[in-house]
Motif scaffolding. Structure first.
Motif, PDB file in Angstrom:
ATOM      1  N   VAL A 292       0.832  -1.211   0.000  1.00  0.00           N
ATOM      2  CA  VAL A 292       0.000   0.000   0.000  1.00  0.00           C
ATOM      3  C   VAL A 292       0.861   1.253   0.000  1.00  0.00           C
ATOM      4  O   VAL A 292       0.564   2.241  -0.683  1.00  0.00           O
ATOM      5  CB  VAL A 292      -0.945  -0.027   1.221  1.00  0.00           C
ATOM      6  CG1 VAL A 292      -1.668   1.296   1.367  1.00  0.00           C
ATOM      7  CG2 VAL A 292      -1.955  -1.159   1.089  1.00  0.00           C
ATOM      8  N   TYR A 293       1.967   1.215   0.741  1.00  0.00           N
ATOM      9  CA  TYR A 293       2.835   2.397   0.820  1.00  0.00           C
ATOM     10  C   TYR A 293       3.420   2.734  -0.542  1.00  0.00           C
ATOM     11  O   TYR A 293       3.382   3.888  -1.000  1.00  0.00           O
ATOM     12  CB  TYR A 293       3.955   2.144   1.838  1.00  0.00           C
ATOM     13  CG  TYR A 293       5.043   3.178   1.794  1.00  0.00           C
ATOM     14  CD1 TYR A 293       4.848   4.449   2.345  1.00  0.00           C
ATOM     15  CD2 TYR A 293       6.268   2.896   1.176  1.00  0.00           C
ATOM     16  CE1 TYR A 293       5.845   5.414   2.282  1.00  0.00           C
ATOM     17  CE2 TYR A 293       7.268   3.843   1.115  1.00  0.00           C
ATOM     18  CZ  TYR A 293       7.053   5.103   1.674  1.00  0.00           C
ATOM     19  OH  TYR A 293       8.031   6.056   1.607  1.00  0.00           O
ATOM     20  N   PHE A 294       3.950   1.733  -1.234  1.00  0.00           N
ATOM     21  CA  PHE A 294       4.579   2.011  -2.536  1.00  0.00           C
ATOM     22  C   PHE A 294       3.550   2.429  -3.574  1.00  0.00           C
ATOM     23  O   PHE A 294       3.808   3.280  -4.419  1.00  0.00           O
ATOM     24  CB  PHE A 294       5.338   0.771  -3.009  1.00  0.00           C
ATOM     25  CG  PHE A 294       6.631   0.548  -2.264  1.00  0.00           C
ATOM     26  CD1 PHE A 294       7.692   1.433  -2.398  1.00  0.00           C
ATOM     27  CD2 PHE A 294       6.784  -0.540  -1.415  1.00  0.00           C
ATOM     28  CE1 PHE A 294       8.882   1.233  -1.706  1.00  0.00           C
ATOM     29  CE2 PHE A 294       7.955  -0.744  -0.725  1.00  0.00           C
ATOM     30  CZ  PHE A 294       9.018   0.146  -0.865  1.00  0.00           C
ATOM     31  N   VAL A 295       2.347   1.829  -3.516  1.00  0.00           N
ATOM     32  CA  VAL A 295       1.318   2.216  -4.477  1.00  0.00           C
ATOM     33  C   VAL A 295       0.883   3.656  -4.253  1.00  0.00           C
ATOM     34  O   VAL A 295       0.756   4.457  -5.193  1.00  0.00           O
ATOM     35  CB  VAL A 295       0.121   1.258  -4.385  1.00  0.00           C
ATOM     36  CG1 VAL A 295      -1.051   1.789  -5.208  1.00  0.00           C
ATOM     37  CG2 VAL A 295       0.520  -0.124  -4.894  1.00  0.00           C
ATOM     38  N   ARG A 296       0.657   4.039  -2.996  1.00  0.00           N
ATOM     39  CA  ARG A 296       0.195   5.404  -2.700  1.00  0.00           C
ATOM     40  C   ARG A 296       1.306   6.424  -2.953  1.00  0.00           C
ATOM     41  O   ARG A 296       1.040   7.564  -3.326  1.00  0.00           O
ATOM     42  CB  ARG A 296      -0.294   5.481  -1.259  1.00  0.00           C
ATOM     43  CG  ARG A 296      -1.585   4.717  -1.012  1.00  0.00           C
ATOM     44  CD  ARG A 296      -2.036   4.853   0.419  1.00  0.00           C
ATOM     45  NE  ARG A 296      -2.373   6.230   0.754  1.00  0.00           N
ATOM     46  CZ  ARG A 296      -3.570   6.793   0.544  1.00  0.00           C
ATOM     47  NH1 ARG A 296      -4.541   6.072   0.024  1.00  0.00           N
ATOM     48  NH2 ARG A 296      -3.788   8.054   0.866  1.00  0.00           N
ATOM     49  N   ARG A 297       2.593   6.046  -2.760  1.00  0.00           N
ATOM     50  CA  ARG A 297       3.675   6.984  -2.986  1.00  0.00           C
ATOM     51  C   ARG A 297       3.772   7.353  -4.457  1.00  0.00           C
ATOM     52  O   ARG A 297       4.000   8.497  -4.833  1.00  0.00           O
ATOM     53  CB  ARG A 297       4.994   6.369  -2.512  1.00  0.00           C
ATOM     54  CG  ARG A 297       6.171   7.335  -2.584  1.00  0.00           C
ATOM     55  CD  ARG A 297       7.463   6.657  -2.241  1.00  0.00           C
ATOM     56  NE  ARG A 297       7.801   5.624  -3.235  1.00  0.00           N
ATOM     57  CZ  ARG A 297       8.945   4.964  -3.252  1.00  0.00           C
ATOM     58  NH1 ARG A 297       9.861   5.211  -2.305  1.00  0.00           N
ATOM     59  NH2 ARG A 297       9.179   4.044  -4.159  1.00  0.00           N
ATOM     60  N   ASP A 298       3.568   6.391  -5.339  1.00  0.00           N
ATOM     61  CA  ASP A 298       3.626   6.683  -6.772  1.00  0.00           C
ATOM     62  C   ASP A 298       2.407   7.470  -7.235  1.00  0.00           C
ATOM     63  O   ASP A 298       2.490   8.244  -8.188  1.00  0.00           O
ATOM     64  CB  ASP A 298       3.710   5.374  -7.562  1.00  0.00           C
ATOM     65  CG  ASP A 298       5.005   4.636  -7.293  1.00  0.00           C
ATOM     66  OD1 ASP A 298       5.955   5.303  -6.836  1.00  0.00           O
ATOM     67  OD2 ASP A 298       5.052   3.410  -7.503  1.00  0.00           O
TER      68      ASP A 298
END
Length: 606
Positions: free
Chosen positions: A600-606
């Protein structure tokens, strides 16, 4: 005794606490919905802070009204809750619809709308489930019982007895003081509710705590001295007969048997046997009959006596106790002392090890010719003197011993289990679950006269008035051993001498009559079928014997109360295995949660 309301004054009533709860719940809902102040809210586009606070307070008030409606429904009925529900749902739904357009510009309103919508959905789902359950409970038909032990179903006998009631019956559930009695009370109360649900117009269930309700307990004890027989709790049945109330007391010790590991069930398998339905229904039958039925047990041929059994010797005490509980009067019967008394309605031949004398056979023949029934547990290991009598019912006891190397008790081949087969339908087996099995010891095969295998296979020898019907057969892996040696390690089938199974081990015979056949004989080819040691090893034997007695007496409504056996499975493992079983799922769950969080963190960061 001072009630809680009198002791606490106004605080003993629910209304003051509702007011206090509402005063606390309103600000709490508002604080949760409003959350922390958001500095990023676009004040030029978003509503003012005063407007947001009013919306939050309105939603909190609506949710509080919904909670209040639920409490009113529980304490005062559905009618009292409808105004609160209507105002609460209406207020929350209106505020959600009006302020949904602000969800992109105001974090506090977005949080309020999201949480309000979730609360409405959850409340509506819970309300639908509650309404469906209430409708099903009040107006539904037959209860769907998916439990393995049929916990929520009454046996056919119990249903027949309750549905045929014509006078009121009150079940007094008497509390016990011990911790064990309190645990057992819930199971008994659940059973009594099934009786009440089957006939709510005539059956009542009342609870009695003799240690708290002294006056009520004393008044009931004056009317029913049987109440003093239940120091540990139980059920007192009050049957309102026309000639005055009749009472029967059933203690918890009569309904619950000892718990323990299941023999042969493996480690970690424990069983508890509940005979509450059997005891209560038997007592109800006894109260309704008003008179007892005399059952004569033959003596003088090596049968278990009626006095105190000798140490280590066979006994029929469990069977006799069950007969007494069901309204029968077992009594010793000597066929050499004179004619059979007319008040003997059923003769039982159980455990005879010596042959009957011609004079005794003549008296049995006279009894049978009068139309009276016989229940016989005999085998063909030695002459019984009753061969001609059995032949008049179109039955023979064949030679040999039935053995089963697979379905047996603790490796003893002649202690064979006979599963109840759905293809052998008979009133004596209808009330017993199909997964049960009877235990036969040193049994002989039963042959029908005029059929292959019988000593007299001539069709001309058949008595056309008597119709035999098999009740029980040995298992598919059994056979009839021609020369069985109990000391042998394991018998082996010899096709040239032995007869392959299954073999008939129990048969019921009815006489052709108009308008319906008349029960005349039940023959079980194991003389120890009803002895205490065998019944303790397999309680199904006792159920079959009681059902056979009821069928022979023409009481089809008294057939079918098997005990409910609950088997609990517990984990048996060493400490190391237990630690691994706890640690492995914990590590897997933690790793899964961490991986989802990283994703979730990497998806939301992008």
């Amino acid at each position: 005794m001072i009630s809680p309301v009198d002791a606490w004054g106004p605080l003993g009533r629910p209304e003051p606490w509702l007011v206090v709860s509402a005063a606390i719940a309103g600000p709490l809902f508002a604080w949760i919905l409003r959350g922390a102040p958001a500095e990023a809210e676009a004040e030029a586009v978003a509503p003012t802070a005063s407007y947001r606070n009013k919306v939050t307070a309105g939603v909190a008030a609506g949710l509080s009204l919904i909670v209040l409606g639920a409490v009113l429904a529980a304490y005062h009925g559905v009618a009292w809750s409808l105004p609160a529900f209507a105002m609460g749902f209406g207020l929350v739904a209106t505020l959600v619809v009006v302020n949904d357009r602000y969800r992109h510009v105001s974090p506090s309103l977005r949080r309020t709308v999201t949480l309000s919508r979730a609360a409405l959905n959850a409340t509506l789902a819970a309300g639908i489930l509650i309404v469906v359950n209430v409708i099903a409970f009040r107006y539904g038909g037959h209860v769907v019982d998916l439990t393995r032990e049929r916990t929520h179903s009454l046996a056919s006998l119990s249903r027949n007895q309750v549905e045929s009631l014509n006078v009121p019956v009150t079940f007094h559930l008497v509390h016990g003081r011990s911790a064990l009695a309190r645990r057992q009370e819930d199971r008994v109360a659940q059973l009594l509710e099934l009786y009440r649900s089957a006939r709510p117009d005539l059956v009542r269930v009342e609870r009695l705590d003799r240690y708290a309700e002294l006056s009520r307990g004393d008044e009931l004890a004056r009317r029913a001295p049987e109440l003093g027989m239940m120091p540990g709790g139980g059920v007192l049945i009050e049957y309102a007969a026309e000639d005055g109330p009749r009472f029967a007391a059933i203690g918890n010790q009569e309904m619950f048997e000892s718990e323990g590991p299941v023999p042969g069930g493996g480690a970690g398998v424990y069983a508890s046997t509940f005979r509450g339905e059997d005891a209560i229904t038997s007592a109800l039958i006894r109260l309704r009959r008003k008179t007892v039925v005399k059952v004569g047990f033959t003596t003088g041929h090596g049968e278990p006596g009626f006095g105190r059994p000798r140490e280590g010797g066979p006994a029929l005490e469990l069977w006799k106790a069950r007969l007494v509980a069901s309204g029968y009067e077992p009594a010793a019967l000597s066929l050499l002392d004179g004619e059979i008394q007319k008040d003997v309605k059923l003769i039982v031949i159980a455990g005879a090890r010596e042959a009957f004398k011609p004079q005794e056979v003549a008296r049995l023949r006279e009894y049978v010719d009068s139309g009276a029934p016989i229940l016989a547990c005999l085998d063909g290991s030695a002459p019984t003197g009753l061969e001609d009598l059995l032949k008049s019912f179109n039955l023979e006891l064949g030679p040999g011993t039935i053995v089963d190397p697979r379905l047996n008790l603790r490796g003893r081949a002649s202690f064979a289990f006979c599963p109840l087969e759905p293809t052998l339908r008979h009133p004596t087996t209808d009330g017993i679950p199909g997964d049960r099995a009877a235990l036969i010891v040193d049994a002989s095969p039963i042959h029908v006269v005029g059929t292959p295998g019988a000593a007299d296979d001539s069709p001309a020898s058949i008595n056309p008035r008597m119709v035999p019907e098999p009740m029980l057969r040995s298992g598919p892996t059994s056979w009839v051993e021609s020369d069985f040696d109990p000391a042998a390690a394991s018998p082996e089938l010899e096709p040239e001498k032995d007869r392959p199974g299954p073999a008939i081990v129990a048969t019921a015979v009815a006489e052709r009559k108009t308008p319906a056949p008349s029960p005349r004989l039940v023959l079980i080819s194991s003389r120890s079928f009803g002895e205490d040691a065998v019944v303790e090893a397999e309680p199904t034997n006792l159920d079959l014997l009681m059902n056979a007695a009821a069928w022979l007496r023409g009481r089809g409504d008294s057939v079918g109360v098997p005990a409910k056996v609950h088997s609990a499975l517990t984990l048996v493992a060493d400490p190391g295995l237990r630690w691994r079983l706890v640690l492995a799922p914990t590590l897997v769950a933690s790793a899964t949660i961490g991986a989802l969080g990283a994703l979730v963190y990497f998806v939301r960061r992008d």
